[in-house]
Design a protein around this motif. Structure first.
Motif, PDB file in Angstrom:
ATOM      1  N   PHE A 247     -52.751  29.586  45.562  1.00 48.74           N
ATOM      2  CA  PHE A 247     -51.693  28.888  44.837  1.00 48.74           C
ATOM      3  C   PHE A 247     -50.459  29.759  44.681  1.00 48.74           C
ATOM      4  O   PHE A 247     -50.561  30.980  44.553  1.00 48.74           O
ATOM      5  CB  PHE A 247     -52.194  28.468  43.451  1.00 48.74           C
ATOM      6  CG  PHE A 247     -53.282  27.445  43.517  1.00 48.74           C
ATOM      7  CD1 PHE A 247     -52.970  26.090  43.520  1.00 48.74           C
ATOM      8  CD2 PHE A 247     -54.612  27.833  43.620  1.00 48.74           C
ATOM      9  CE1 PHE A 247     -53.983  25.149  43.603  1.00 48.74           C
ATOM     10  CE2 PHE A 247     -55.617  26.892  43.701  1.00 48.74           C
ATOM     11  CZ  PHE A 247     -55.312  25.545  43.699  1.00 48.74           C
TER      12      PHE A 247
ATOM     13  N   MET B  96     -55.159  19.906  38.756  1.00 42.50           N
ATOM     14  CA  MET B  96     -54.584  21.159  39.259  1.00 42.50           C
ATOM     15  C   MET B  96     -53.461  20.877  40.255  1.00 42.50           C
ATOM     16  O   MET B  96     -53.513  19.911  41.006  1.00 42.50           O
ATOM     17  CB  MET B  96     -55.694  21.948  39.955  1.00 42.50           C
ATOM     18  CG  MET B  96     -55.240  23.309  40.394  1.00 42.50           C
ATOM     19  SD  MET B  96     -56.403  24.559  39.851  1.00 42.50           S
ATOM     20  CE  MET B  96     -55.349  25.829  39.260  1.00 42.50           C
ATOM     21  N   SER B  97     -52.437  21.728  40.261  1.00 42.24           N
ATOM     22  CA  SER B  97     -51.306  21.508  41.173  1.00 42.24           C
ATOM     23  C   SER B  97     -51.736  21.749  42.623  1.00 42.24           C
ATOM     24  O   SER B  97     -52.810  22.277  42.884  1.00 42.24           O
ATOM     25  CB  SER B  97     -50.166  22.451  40.808  1.00 42.24           C
ATOM     26  OG  SER B  97     -50.581  23.776  41.043  1.00 42.24           O
ATOM     27  N   GLN B  98     -50.840  21.361  43.521  1.00 45.26           N
ATOM     28  CA  GLN B  98     -51.200  21.461  44.932  1.00 45.26           C
ATOM     29  C   GLN B  98     -51.228  22.916  45.389  1.00 45.26           C
ATOM     30  O   GLN B  98     -50.374  23.725  44.987  1.00 45.26           O
ATOM     31  CB  GLN B  98     -50.158  20.694  45.755  1.00 45.26           C
ATOM     32  CG  GLN B  98     -50.555  20.567  47.189  1.00 45.26           C
ATOM     33  CD  GLN B  98     -49.431  19.994  48.006  1.00 45.26           C
ATOM     34  OE1 GLN B  98     -48.289  20.393  47.903  1.00 45.26           O
ATOM     35  NE2 GLN B  98     -49.774  19.027  48.814  1.00 45.26           N
TER      36      GLN B  98
ATOM     37  N   ASP C  73     -48.338  23.803  51.850  1.00 39.48           N
ATOM     38  CA  ASP C  73     -47.656  22.793  51.027  1.00 39.48           C
ATOM     39  C   ASP C  73     -48.249  21.411  51.239  1.00 39.48           C
ATOM     40  O   ASP C  73     -47.535  20.412  51.208  1.00 39.48           O
ATOM     41  CB  ASP C  73     -46.154  22.725  51.374  1.00 39.48           C
ATOM     42  CG  ASP C  73     -45.369  23.784  50.619  1.00 39.48           C
ATOM     43  OD1 ASP C  73     -45.856  24.228  49.559  1.00 39.48           O
ATOM     44  OD2 ASP C  73     -44.288  24.161  51.092  1.00 39.48           O
TER      45      ASP C  73
ATOM     46  N   GLU D 275     -58.350  28.178  48.913  1.00 39.57           N
ATOM     47  CA  GLU D 275     -57.083  27.694  48.376  1.00 39.57           C
ATOM     48  C   GLU D 275     -56.334  28.846  47.733  1.00 39.57           C
ATOM     49  O   GLU D 275     -56.909  29.619  46.968  1.00 39.57           O
ATOM     50  CB  GLU D 275     -57.332  26.594  47.334  1.00 39.57           C
ATOM     51  CG  GLU D 275     -57.800  25.293  47.946  1.00 39.57           C
ATOM     52  CD  GLU D 275     -57.818  24.166  46.913  1.00 39.57           C
ATOM     53  OE1 GLU D 275     -58.024  24.472  45.727  1.00 39.57           O
ATOM     54  OE2 GLU D 275     -57.624  23.009  47.306  1.00 39.57           O
TER      55      GLU D 275
END
Ligand SMILES: Nc1ncnc2c1ncn2[C@@H]1O[C@H](COP(=O)(O)OP(=O)(O)OP(=O)(O)O)[C@@H](O)[C@H]1O
Ligand SMILES: [Mg+2]
Lengths: 249, 410
Positions: A29, A1-3, A65, A27
């Motif tokens: 996104f 999974m992306s940050q 980020d 989290e």
């Protein structure tokens, strides 16, 4: 999974002896709508006030980020690109849409207000969200419906270069058609790459727009689920505490 | 190239569209100064019919001079009224400043220095009021009432047992008692028209430069024509000889007229075109929203009170110029009439709505009532009663407009 755009780790907040947030992880996104649900008093508003910097957390990590950040003032939050739309919207009824959208950050030229530039920029920000419901960007807010006001408040965050838009019950006071409009707007916001964190008590709304659902129960984050992989019964189970064995702090 | 603006901005459409949009705004309750302007016309027509003296050159000139103090005081109050606050002490503050000014000049000070001290009284009083209201949270009605009660005492101390001091400064007396030469009146009008024209063209070109629609040019022409017609009519009338004694011709625009106009233009510029002005409306509309937008609400409040009492001191200066003296009772009545004028002109007591022009036009309404009824030989009592009724009417309209505003249903 992306940050994740925003990552909260073990965030805590107490008011005197009352532990309101007992070590919350979350989290959010970019490009996704994350719904924050939970019963009254679960700590949702407290959680977002920490993100807004108005009521800093007592302990825990905030990463934006991927970088560790301090969030001790609204200024810091807005410098990061965190913009909150509170339930009461905080619009000035006597000012028009453009004036409200630029309030506190007016464009100036040699000390005087650049009305034309602000008007054009405000109109473009609304257009970028495909807002078509306002008659004129120079209408005063007093003449707008609840949904239109919500729209203005949300569009204002875009104008302020938000990256994370936090919405506290954006559809709470709205009728069916206006709820629809605002939900569409929330969806478009995410589709354009903004991270969206939306508090809601309405599971129908949540399932309609959210990509992720985070459930707070008595100050604990008991689940963060993908909407596509869950059901409203499961979510209700978490909200009411039936589905979990929560260790009381 | 930036994306084209397709949303409506209120400037679209031809003459017809604009006119119908204007009427729909009126129906929405946004009447601004219109009722007061209508009242001016109706009252002028009424008194012109009822009294042969009303439209004489000398009476019209008198009307301008008489209404100047009220106009300036009413405009001064707009700054705090916009915040939903009030300054009952504006009049006595001004009078106290002027008492100090006259006292200092009478004891041999240079008048410009003395005048600076007079204005300092206004500035400092406004600051103190603002601190009480913004920092401590005392209601402005109460704290300004305290000053309203206290300042006449200060004045008595300054003025001594006589309770009155003569003004001996000729340049100050000139404000209300000397007229511009005939060409001066026309020059003032020319400057006003040019400023209005330049501002309009400037605004228009800036809209065009960012690709926004603009109103048909005919509206600009009409606006300038209206300025020329109304202003030209007034200057022409004031330039006619109006002396009752033929050997001693009096003519020309009283010096006070351009002073009031400059104050109104400058104040309007601040309110409409500066960040401070915008914040004043924002704080008046929703202080919490203003605070969250990062506006220093307390500072805006303090500045507003400082502007009000300083501008009111300007009104005080005009008052002593006209009377030729400063007396201990000065400033008590004027402030109440000024609040009335502002409300009659369309300034909202609830804050957030109103312009200096509203206050000025309201002051003219009240002055005309006063002047007209006086000419018809009614005792002053009748004029008070009528003014009271007009104020009640205007305040009712204000409250109803607020109720009817569609946004208030939440
Ligand atoms: N400033 C405060 N001082 C003391 N207690 C507080 C404070 N703010 C919140 N709380 C308490 O923290 C708990 C969580 O409140 P919070 O407003 O975050 O809940 P919520 O999830 O937003 O609820 P709702 O759905 O009703 O808005 C509540 O029990 C509340 O009483
Ligand atoms: Mg809440």
């Amino acid at each position: 999974m992306s940050q994740a755009l925003v990552q909260l780790k073990n965030v805590k907040k107490s008011f005197g002896p009352v532990d309101v947030l007992k070590g919350v992880d979350l989290e959010v996104f970019a490009g996704k709508v994350t719904a924050l649900v939970g019963d009254n008093g679960a700590g949702k508003s407290t959680l977002i006030k920490g993100l807004a910097g108005v009521q800093p957390y007592d302990a825990g990590e905030v990463r934006f980020d991927g970088e560790l950040q301090e969030l001790h003032s609204p200024r810091q939050a807005s410098a990061l690109g965190i913009e909150v739309v509170y339930q009461d919207l905080a619009l000035c009824e006597n000012l028009d849409i453009v004036q409200n959208m630029f309030l506190g950050r007016e464009t100036l030229k040699s000390g005087t207000l650049s009305e034309a530039e602000m008007e054009a920029d405000a109109a473009r920000a609304l257009q970028s969200l495909s807002v078509k419901t306002v008659r004129s960007v120079r209408q005063t807010v007093s003449s707008l419906s609840g949904g239109q006001r919500q729209t203005v408040a949300i569009a204002r965050t875009v104008l302020r270069d938000a990256r994370l838009v936090v919405l506290d019950e954006p559809t709470a006071a709205l009728g069916v058609a206006q709820t629809e409009q605002v939900l569409n707007l929330v969806r478009r916001l995410a589709d354009q790459g903004y991270g969206v964190l939306m508090i809601s008590h309405n599971l129908y709304d949540v399932f309609k727009v959210a990509d992720d659902i985070a459930v707070l129960y008595l100050g604990n984050m008991v689940a963060q689920l993908e909407t596509a992989k869950t059901t409203s019964n499961e979510v209700i189970g978490y909200i009411t505490g039936i589905a979990t064995d929560v260790k009381e702090g | 190239m930036a994306e084209k603006v397709t949303l409506q901005t209120g400037h679209e459409g031809g003459v017809k569209g604009q006119v119908s949009a204007y009427f729909s705004r009126l129906k929405g309750g946004d009447m601004g100064a219109l009722p007061a302007m209508a009242a001016v016309i109706v009252l002028m027509a009424l008194f012109a019919n009822l009294s042969p003296y009303f439209l004489t050159e000398i009476n019209i000139a008198n009307l301008f001079v008489q209404s100047a103090v009220l106009m300036v005081t009413a405009m001064a109050l707009v700054f705090v009224l916009l915040l939903g606050e009030i300054d009952l002490s504006a009049g006595v503050t001004a009078a106290t400043g002027m008492a100090l000014f006259v006292k200092l000049t009478n004891t041999g000070w240079d008048w410009p220095v003395a005048l600076a001290f007079g204005f300092l009284v206004g500035l400092v009083t406004g600051w103190v009021l603002g601190m009480f209201v913004a920092k401590i949270g005392v209601p402005s009605f109460v704290i300004s009432l305290a000053f309203y009660l206290g300042f006449p005492g200060v004045m008595l101390i300054i003025l001594g047992s006589g309770g009155i001091l003569r003004l001996e400064v000729e340049p100050i007396k000139a404000i209300m008692n000397v007229n511009l030469p005939v060409w001066g009146g026309w020059a003032v009008l020319a400057v006003i028209v040019i400023v209005a024209l330049v501002l309009s063209i400037w605004d228009r070109s800036r809209r065009l430069s960012v690709d926004l629609p603009v109103r048909p040019i005919i509206f600009l022409v009409a606006k300038i024509a209206a300025y020329l017609a109304v202003g030209g009519g007034i200057v022409f009338m004031l330039n006619l000889p109006r002396s009752l004694v033929a050997a001693n011709p009096i003519r020309g625009v009283p010096i006070v007229v351009p002073i009031v106009i400059v104050l109104m233009f400058a104040g309007t510029f601040v309110l409409n075109r500066t960040q401070f002005g915008r914040y004043l409306y924002a704080v008046g509309g929703n202080p919490e929203a203003a605070r969250r937008a990062g506006i220093n609400v307390a500072r805006i409040r303090i500045y507003a009170f400082m502007i009000t009492s300083t501008l009111a001191t300007m009104g005080g200066l005009m008052h002593i110029s006209r009377i030729g003296a400063v007396e201990a009772a000065a400033g008590k009545i004027i402030v109440l009439s000024a609040v009335a004028a502002a409300v009659v002109g369309g300034v909202s007591l609830f804050g957030g709505r109103g312009k200096l022009f509203n206050a000025a036009i309201g002051a003219i309404v009240i002055s005309i009532i006063d002047n007209g009824l006086g000419l018809m030989g009614f005792p002053a009592g009748v004029s008070f009663i009528v003014t009271g009724v007009v104020l009640a009417l205007a305040a009712t309209v204000d409250a109803l407009a607020r109720k009817r505003a569609p946004g208030m249903r939440i």
